[in-house]
Design a protein around this motif. Structure first.
Motif, mmCIF file in Angstrom:
data_model
loop_
_atom_site.group_PDB
_atom_site.id
_atom_site.type_symbol
_atom_site.label_atom_id
_atom_site.label_comp_id
_atom_site.label_asym_id
_atom_site.label_seq_id
_atom_site.Cartn_x
_atom_site.Cartn_y
_atom_site.Cartn_z
ATOM 1 N N THR A 1 0.829 -1.205 0.000
ATOM 2 C CA THR A 1 0.000 0.000 0.000
ATOM 3 C C THR A 1 0.865 1.257 0.000
ATOM 4 O OG1 THR A 1 -1.758 -1.181 1.165
ATOM 5 C CG2 THR A 1 -1.877 1.228 1.156
ATOM 6 N N LEU A 2 1.815 1.338 0.945
ATOM 7 C CA LEU A 2 2.683 2.509 0.974
ATOM 8 C C LEU A 2 3.813 2.421 -0.048
ATOM 9 C CD1 LEU A 2 3.014 3.463 4.748
ATOM 10 C CD2 LEU A 2 1.260 4.103 3.090
ATOM 11 N N GLY A 3 4.144 1.215 -0.474
ATOM 12 C CA GLY A 3 5.188 1.048 -1.487
ATOM 13 C C GLY A 3 6.598 1.255 -0.971
ATOM 14 N N THR B 1 0.582 11.903 -3.530
ATOM 15 C CA THR B 1 0.710 10.745 -2.644
ATOM 16 C C THR B 1 -0.658 10.312 -2.134
ATOM 17 O OG1 THR B 1 2.941 11.378 -1.971
ATOM 18 C CG2 THR B 1 1.733 9.911 -0.486
ATOM 19 N N LEU B 2 -1.475 11.275 -1.723
ATOM 20 C CA LEU B 2 -2.811 10.940 -1.236
ATOM 21 C C LEU B 2 -3.674 10.330 -2.330
ATOM 22 C CD1 LEU B 2 -3.452 14.008 1.074
ATOM 23 C CD2 LEU B 2 -3.070 11.635 1.792
ATOM 24 N N ALA C 1 -0.986 15.503 6.217
ATOM 25 C CA ALA C 1 -2.181 14.666 6.208
ATOM 26 C C ALA C 1 -1.876 13.473 7.102
ATOM 27 C CB ALA C 1 -2.517 14.208 4.796
ATOM 28 N N TRP C 2 -2.919 12.855 7.646
ATOM 29 C CA TRP C 2 -2.724 11.715 8.527
ATOM 30 C C TRP C 2 -3.393 10.482 7.941
ATOM 31 C CZ3 TRP C 2 -4.548 14.144 13.795
ATOM 32 C CH2 TRP C 2 -3.683 15.189 14.144
ATOM 33 N N VAL D 1 3.995 14.362 5.245
ATOM 34 C CA VAL D 1 4.395 15.768 5.283
ATOM 35 C C VAL D 1 5.015 16.183 3.958
ATOM 36 C CG1 VAL D 1 5.887 17.444 6.444
ATOM 37 C CG2 VAL D 1 4.901 15.556 7.738
ATOM 38 N N GLU D 2 4.586 17.346 3.471
ATOM 39 C CA GLU D 2 5.277 18.000 2.359
ATOM 40 C C GLU D 2 5.811 19.324 2.876
ATOM 41 O OE1 GLU D 2 4.545 19.977 -2.045
ATOM 42 O OE2 GLU D 2 3.065 18.552 -1.283
ATOM 43 N N VAL D 3 7.085 19.575 2.604
ATOM 44 C CA VAL D 3 7.696 20.841 2.989
ATOM 45 C C VAL D 3 7.486 21.813 1.830
ATOM 46 C CG1 VAL D 3 9.823 22.001 3.682
ATOM 47 C CG2 VAL D 3 9.414 19.625 4.408
ATOM 48 N N PRO D 4 6.688 22.882 2.045
ATOM 49 C CA PRO D 4 6.412 23.827 0.960
ATOM 50 C C PRO D 4 7.680 24.507 0.434
ATOM 51 C CG PRO D 4 4.868 24.137 2.757
ATOM 52 C CD PRO D 4 5.938 23.214 3.246
#
Length: 124
Positions: free
Chosen positions: A25-27, A73-74, A98-99, A111-114
């Motif tokens: 699922t997460l790969g 990713t989501l 996102a969780w 987490v994405e770092v903008p």
């Protein structure tokens, strides 16, 4: 103390289900496998699924996984049947998070770092 390596160990209720979740699922890429356990790459760290747990996760512990593109990713995880526990949003500290949860309920913070955030070191 001179730390040479590190990893997080998870003792799931059902090792086969949890291993499949992290692998399929997460790969996550597998670093090594041994009787009774699997170690996955987690960027600069590792995640080991080992043994069998009885008590389940603590709400005080979460995995923090930085991804390059949180919306993509989501979408990828949604296509695999995974629903986010909490949709992506910008946190007061400036990170997009996102969780999700693993099969035992361990919280995973994606987490994405903008682009302009001071933690961002990769310009891509």
């Amino acid at each position: 103390m001179d730390v040479l390596s590190s990893r997080v160990l998870i003792h799931p209720k059902d090792p086969e289900v949890s291993t499949a979740f992290y692998r399929d699922t997460l790969g996550l890429a597998i670093d090594k496998e041994f009787p009774g356990g699997t170690v996955f790459f987690l960027g600069h760290g590792s995640l080991e699924i080992v043994g069998k747990g009885e008590t389940g996760p603590s709400p005080d512990v979460a995995l923090w996984l930085q991804v390059r593109d949180l919306p993509a990713t989501l979408e990828e995880l949604k296509a695999k049947g995974l629903t986010a526990d909490r949709d992506a949003r910008r946190e007061p500290w400036g990170l997009d998070e996102a969780w999700i949860s693993d099969p035992d309920g361990t919280r995973i913070v994606l987490v994405e770092v903008p682009e302009k955030h001071p933690l961002r070191t990769d310009p891509r």
